[in-house]
Enzyme design. Structure first.
Site, PDB file in Angstrom:
ATOM      1  N   ARG A 116       0.860  -1.189   0.000  1.00 18.26           N
ATOM      2  CA  ARG A 116       0.000   0.000   0.000  1.00 18.26           C
ATOM      3  C   ARG A 116       0.888   1.228   0.000  1.00 18.26           C
ATOM      4  O   ARG A 116       1.578   1.524   0.991  1.00 18.26           O
ATOM      5  CB  ARG A 116      -0.941  -0.016   1.210  1.00 18.26           C
ATOM      6  CG  ARG A 116      -1.960   1.081   1.106  1.00 18.26           C
ATOM      7  CD  ARG A 116      -3.229   0.752   1.804  1.00 18.26           C
ATOM      8  NE  ARG A 116      -4.235   1.771   1.534  1.00 18.26           N
ATOM      9  CZ  ARG A 116      -5.305   1.963   2.265  1.00 18.26           C
ATOM     10  NH1 ARG A 116      -5.528   1.201   3.320  1.00 18.26           N
ATOM     11  NH2 ARG A 116      -6.173   2.890   1.952  1.00 18.26           N
TER      12      ARG A 116
ATOM     13  N   GLN B 150     -19.985   7.286  11.336  1.00 16.49           N
ATOM     14  CA  GLN B 150     -20.568   7.313  12.675  1.00 16.49           C
ATOM     15  C   GLN B 150     -20.517   5.975  13.416  1.00 16.49           C
ATOM     16  O   GLN B 150     -20.369   5.961  14.632  1.00 16.49           O
ATOM     17  CB  GLN B 150     -22.019   7.813  12.597  1.00 16.49           C
ATOM     18  CG  GLN B 150     -22.110   9.323  12.544  1.00 16.49           C
ATOM     19  CD  GLN B 150     -23.529   9.800  12.321  1.00 16.49           C
ATOM     20  OE1 GLN B 150     -23.871  10.244  11.236  1.00 16.49           O
ATOM     21  NE2 GLN B 150     -24.364   9.699  13.324  1.00 16.49           N
TER      22      GLN B 150
HETATM   23  P1  NAP Z   1     -27.575  18.806  20.806  1.00 18.16           P
HETATM   24  O1  NAP Z   1     -26.320  18.218  20.331  1.00 18.16           O
HETATM   25  O2  NAP Z   1     -28.151  18.369  22.079  1.00 18.16           O
HETATM   26  O3  NAP Z   1     -27.358  20.384  20.831  1.00 18.16           O
HETATM   27  C1  NAP Z   1     -28.309  21.247  21.295  1.00 18.16           C
HETATM   28  C2  NAP Z   1     -27.702  22.629  21.444  1.00 18.16           C
HETATM   29  O4  NAP Z   1     -28.691  23.501  21.915  1.00 18.16           O
HETATM   30  C3  NAP Z   1     -26.558  22.686  22.410  1.00 18.16           C
HETATM   31  O5  NAP Z   1     -25.522  23.451  21.842  1.00 18.16           O
HETATM   32  C4  NAP Z   1     -27.152  23.343  23.651  1.00 18.16           C
HETATM   33  O6  NAP Z   1     -26.096  24.094  24.166  1.00 18.16           O
HETATM   34  C5  NAP Z   1     -28.274  24.179  23.092  1.00 18.16           C
HETATM   35  N1  NAP Z   1     -29.436  24.270  23.967  1.00 18.16           N
HETATM   36  C6  NAP Z   1     -30.072  23.275  24.610  1.00 18.16           C
HETATM   37  N2  NAP Z   1     -31.118  23.741  25.296  1.00 18.16           N
HETATM   38  C7  NAP Z   1     -31.165  25.082  25.091  1.00 18.16           C
HETATM   39  C8  NAP Z   1     -32.014  26.115  25.527  1.00 18.16           C
HETATM   40  N3  NAP Z   1     -33.030  25.856  26.323  1.00 18.16           N
HETATM   41  N4  NAP Z   1     -31.749  27.373  25.116  1.00 18.16           N
HETATM   42  C9  NAP Z   1     -30.713  27.631  24.309  1.00 18.16           C
HETATM   43  N5  NAP Z   1     -29.875  26.684  23.859  1.00 18.16           N
HETATM   44  C10 NAP Z   1     -30.096  25.420  24.252  1.00 18.16           C
HETATM   45  O7  NAP Z   1     -28.717  18.598  19.735  1.00 18.16           O
HETATM   46  P2  NAP Z   1     -28.819  18.871  18.199  1.00 18.16           P
HETATM   47  O8  NAP Z   1     -27.796  19.802  17.666  1.00 18.16           O
HETATM   48  O9  NAP Z   1     -30.252  19.232  18.022  1.00 18.16           O
HETATM   49  O10 NAP Z   1     -28.563  17.468  17.588  1.00 18.16           O
HETATM   50  C11 NAP Z   1     -29.465  16.409  17.867  1.00 18.16           C
HETATM   51  C12 NAP Z   1     -28.815  15.085  17.610  1.00 18.16           C
HETATM   52  O11 NAP Z   1     -28.525  14.955  16.247  1.00 18.16           O
HETATM   53  C13 NAP Z   1     -27.528  14.951  18.373  1.00 18.16           C
HETATM   54  O12 NAP Z   1     -27.588  13.808  19.156  1.00 18.16           O
HETATM   55  C14 NAP Z   1     -26.494  14.781  17.335  1.00 18.16           C
HETATM   56  O13 NAP Z   1     -25.671  13.688  17.643  1.00 18.16           O
HETATM   57  C15 NAP Z   1     -27.250  14.459  16.072  1.00 18.16           C
HETATM   58  N6  NAP Z   1     -26.585  15.094  14.929  1.00 18.16           N
HETATM   59  C16 NAP Z   1     -25.400  14.615  14.549  1.00 18.16           C
HETATM   60  C17 NAP Z   1     -24.745  15.202  13.509  1.00 18.16           C
HETATM   61  C18 NAP Z   1     -23.446  14.661  13.047  1.00 18.16           C
HETATM   62  O14 NAP Z   1     -22.760  15.308  12.317  1.00 18.16           O
HETATM   63  N7  NAP Z   1     -23.053  13.480  13.422  1.00 18.16           N
HETATM   64  C19 NAP Z   1     -25.290  16.284  12.859  1.00 18.16           C
HETATM   65  C20 NAP Z   1     -26.509  16.744  13.270  1.00 18.16           C
HETATM   66  C21 NAP Z   1     -27.141  16.157  14.327  1.00 18.16           C
HETATM   67  P3  NAP Z   1     -26.148  24.917  25.523  1.00 18.16           P
HETATM   68  O15 NAP Z   1     -27.082  24.143  26.416  1.00 18.16           O
HETATM   69  O16 NAP Z   1     -24.745  24.973  25.981  1.00 18.16           O
HETATM   70  O17 NAP Z   1     -26.642  26.249  25.138  1.00 18.16           O
HETATM   71 FE1  SF4 Z   2     -20.496   3.954   5.688  1.00 16.21          FE
HETATM   72 FE2  SF4 Z   2     -21.470   5.341   7.772  1.00 16.21          FE
HETATM   73 FE3  SF4 Z   2     -21.784   2.698   7.560  1.00 16.21          FE
HETATM   74 FE4  SF4 Z   2     -19.406   3.708   8.134  1.00 16.21          FE
HETATM   75  S1  SF4 Z   2     -21.214   3.852   9.396  1.00 16.21           S
HETATM   76  S2  SF4 Z   2     -19.845   2.085   6.689  1.00 16.21           S
HETATM   77  S3  SF4 Z   2     -19.417   5.503   6.850  1.00 16.21           S
HETATM   78  S4  SF4 Z   2     -22.645   4.249   6.228  1.00 16.21           S
END
Ligand code: NAP
Ligand code: SF4
Length: 615
Positions: free
Chosen positions: A187, A309
């Site tokens: 590789r 993930q």
């Molecule tokens: P989250 O991760 O729980 O974030 C919620 C945000 O809102 C936090 O920053 C929190 O920070 C704030 N918050 C909570 N209560 C609040 C309030 N009463 N007033 C003002 N701010 C408040 O939830 P999420 O962003 O909605 O995501 C939901 C789920 O989707 C998560 O479990 C995440 O893993 C998943 N997700 C994952 C990805 C990824 O890229 N893997 C992308 C999108 C979503 P503070 O409390 O500090 O203000």
């Molecule tokens: Fe592909 Fe996401 Fe499954 Fe990993 S977890 S194999 S990146 S779909």
């Protein structure tokens, strides 16, 4: 199938590991490469990582025999981590600590260097005794062999430093001698993507020196410490194939293309156009072990959406790897789908949990009706697909839509189910998902923002979880991967980095959280840094420790570190988490409707699939 660490190796779960490889061999992969196996304890990626020891040989023999039964070949990857070994015993060409490791390596003495070469060759020999058809030497990704090749990590003044390719040549020569005619894959790092990495001249010279010794060149892209994503969702499909094509033009040895080749159409194009002789799939074979056979026979493939993930994030969290779209990956026995005595099942909600449940139940013979209040399936995943760099979610939704039709699921779109709609079913499943949490500030919620609510030139995002970051990316808009991240050419600049040139962002964006500290700390292990860097490159102001005081025509008034500030935002987008939406009675409640905390597609699909198997 490219090398993937499953985590089953260290759990000594030989039945699961054997089933994992056998399933991929049965699914049509012609040649499988195992997860990296350390040649000795100092070369192990972490303390206790898998080695090929005499007491495990019989397990390996059984595993390779199972793979051979399906007509596939399997080679063992030998991976010496060098300074990437997460251990105080790590060794390297020079005593230079990696930026991604807390452990400074010891510089190899001549004697210990010879021992490393000896251990690599001995492991190769043992692999053949264990029934493998050959070995792959891991010469890329910034591991030991790559560390010898690069001026960044090899500052030796002896022959191993004056001729930086000597260690790679010796490792390959001794391995060839140890395995005779068996398959030897090397590789090769085609682009290091680090400052002080190899030039194309270095890489081409190595390829030419190794060509008489190896049967196949596999491509390696980027070191683990590179500041460019190489396999994440935002990397365009086939982004590095041009480098494999360049390698092919200078060696008679067959070459393999890698990274972000998720679909057969692209794989076919790469091989048919002569860019590579073969294509290596890794994560796509977690998502669908039958990918190759399905590609040959034109059947639908469960897509890998490059999210990391459940595979890489799990590996880095010390958990066994599985797959978001295929939760059976790596635990095939647990997810065995037995035919069911058909019953009438109602699933309410066609988001991730409901879709997975409905499809699993229908495949087992149940008669499924799927209610969805929106006009389209997908729930939160439909919103995710709108985020630049997350478009692969649409591939998954297209897959689900086609499977729903094939499984003759009675899909009722645009229908918010009421209690009376659920009469007459043998079982009801509530998968109604979540609603955005409301906060006492005037703004649009993330669902409205992502579905076209008009927003002005200065936007403050309230809440900096995964969704807050996603909304910021949405507001930044689509970007060009190569120019934003500085993907260059090792023929122009050693290492292949170019100056990053992120495009100007029309909007001014603030991303806020109440928690102290920099936003984004809780994002996923292998992709969080990408989201943080992307927002930083586009000038998003990310603030923690914020108290929201209120808003008026001047903007949003906050307290930060006890000091009042005004953010001159024209609009607010509320991304303050979610709450369960569960206003119907049912026999089962799954996904976000059951528990909104930390809900994501991975958990939702797994819960839906498990219930679909149990119904
Ligand atoms: P989250 O991760 O729980 O974030 C919620 C945000 O809102 C936090 O920053 C929190 O920070 C704030 N918050 C909570 N209560 C609040 C309030 N009463 N007033 C003002 N701010 C408040 O939830 P999420 O962003 O909605 O995501 C939901 C789920 O989707 C998560 O479990 C995440 O893993 C998943 N997700 C994952 C990805 C990824 O890229 N893997 C992308 C999108 C979503 P503070 O409390 O500090 O203000
Ligand atoms: Fe592909 Fe996401 Fe499954 Fe990993 S977890 S194999 S990146 S779909």
């Amino acid at each position: 199938m490219g090398s993937m660490h499953t985590g089953l190796e260290e759990r000594h779960d030989w039945p699961a590991l054997t089933r994992f490889y056998a399933a991929r061999a049965k699914g049509g992969a012609a040649l499988l490469i195992t997860g990296g196996i350390a040649p000795n304890p100092e070369g192990a990626v972490f303390q206790g990582a898998a080695e090929l020891t005499p007491d495990t040989i019989s397990h390996h023999q059984n595993l390779t025999a199972q793979v051979h039964q399906h007509g596939a070949k399997i080679v063992l990857q030998i991976l010496h981590a060098g300074r990437y070994a997460f251990s105080p015993a790590c060794v390297a060409p020079s005593a230079l600590k990696s930026p991604i490791s807390p452990f400074p390596p010891a510089e190899l003495t001549e004697e210990s260097l010879q021992k490393q070469l000896h251990d690599i060759a001995t492991t190769a020999q043992a692999a053949i005794a264990a029934g493998y058809d050959g070995v792959e030497l891991m010469g890329s990704e910034g591991y030991l062999i790559n560390q010898f090749l690069s001026p960044r990590t090899n500052r030796r003044q002896d022959r191993w430093g004056l001729d930086r390719r000597l260690f790679a040549r010796e490792a390959t020569r001794l391995t060839r001698a140890a395995i005779g005619e068996a398959l030897l894959i090397y590789r090769i790092s085609l682009i290091d993507l680090v400052e002080g990495g190899q030039s194309w001249e270095d890489i081409a010279a190595l390829a030419q020196e190794l060509s008489p010794l190896v049967d196949l060149f596999n491509s390696g892209i980027g070191w683990h410490e590179a500041r460019l994503p190489t396999i994440a969702q935002n990397v365009p499909r086939g982004a590095f194939v041009h480098l494999t094509q360049r390698l092919k033009s200078i060696t008679p040895v067959p070459v393999v293309a890698v990274n972000r080749i998720p679909v057969p159409e692209l794989a076919e194009r790469i091989v048919a156009s002569g860019q590579a002789d073969a294509v290596s799939l890794a994560r796509p074979l977690l998502a669908d072990p039958d990918w190759p056979i399905k590609a040959q026979t034109g059947r639908r493939i469960t897509p890998c959406i490059a999210c990391n993930q459940a595979c890489l994030d799990h590996t880095f969290e010390g958990k066994a790897a599985t797959c978001l779209t295929n939760p059976a990956a790596g635990r095939e026995a647990e997810f065995d789908a037995a035919p069911a005595t058909p019953r009438r099942i109602a699933v309410i909600g066609a988001g991730a949990a409901g879709l997975a449940c409905a499809l699993t139940a229908a495949r087992r013979g149940h008669k499924v009706t799927l209610f969805e209040a929106a006009e389209e399936i997908g729930g939160q995943m439909r919103l995710a697909a709108k985020i630049p760099g997350k478009e692969e979610f649409q591939t998954l939704l297209n897959f689900y839509a086609a499977e729903i039709a094939e499984e003759r699921i009675d899909l009722r779109l645009g229908l918010r189910a009421r209690a009376q709609d659920l009469a007459g079913f043998d079982a009801t499943v509530i998968a109604t998902g979540v609603v955005p949490r409301k906060v006492p500030l005037a703004g649009v919620d993330y669902q409205q923002a992502l579905t076209g609510a008009p927003l002005g030139a200065r936007v403050a995002i309230i809440g900096a979880g995964g969704i807050g970051f996603d909304v910021a990316s949405f507001l930044i808009g689509p970007t060009d991967f190569a120019t934003e991240w500085g993907l260059g050419d090792p023929a122009i600049r050693p290492g292949g980095l170019a100056p990053p040139q992120p495009a100007e962002t029309a909007r001014q964006i603030w991303l806020l959280q109440r928690k102290p500290g920099k936003p984004g700390r809780g994002l996923a292990k292998t992709t969080g840094w990408i989201h943080r860097a992307h927002l930083a490159a586009h000038g998003v102001t990310m603030l923690g420790g914020v108290d929201y005081l209120g808003q008026d025509s001047q903007g949003l008034h906050i307290l930060r570190d006890g000091q009042p500030e005004t953010i001159p935002a024209t609009d607010l987008v509320i991304c303050a988490g979610q709450e369960s939406l569960c206003d119907l009675q049912g026999d089962h409640v799954i996904g976000g409707a059951r528990d909104a905390r930390g809900i994501d597609a991975k958990r939702a699909i797994e819960e839906g699939t498990r219930l679909g198997l149990a119904l």
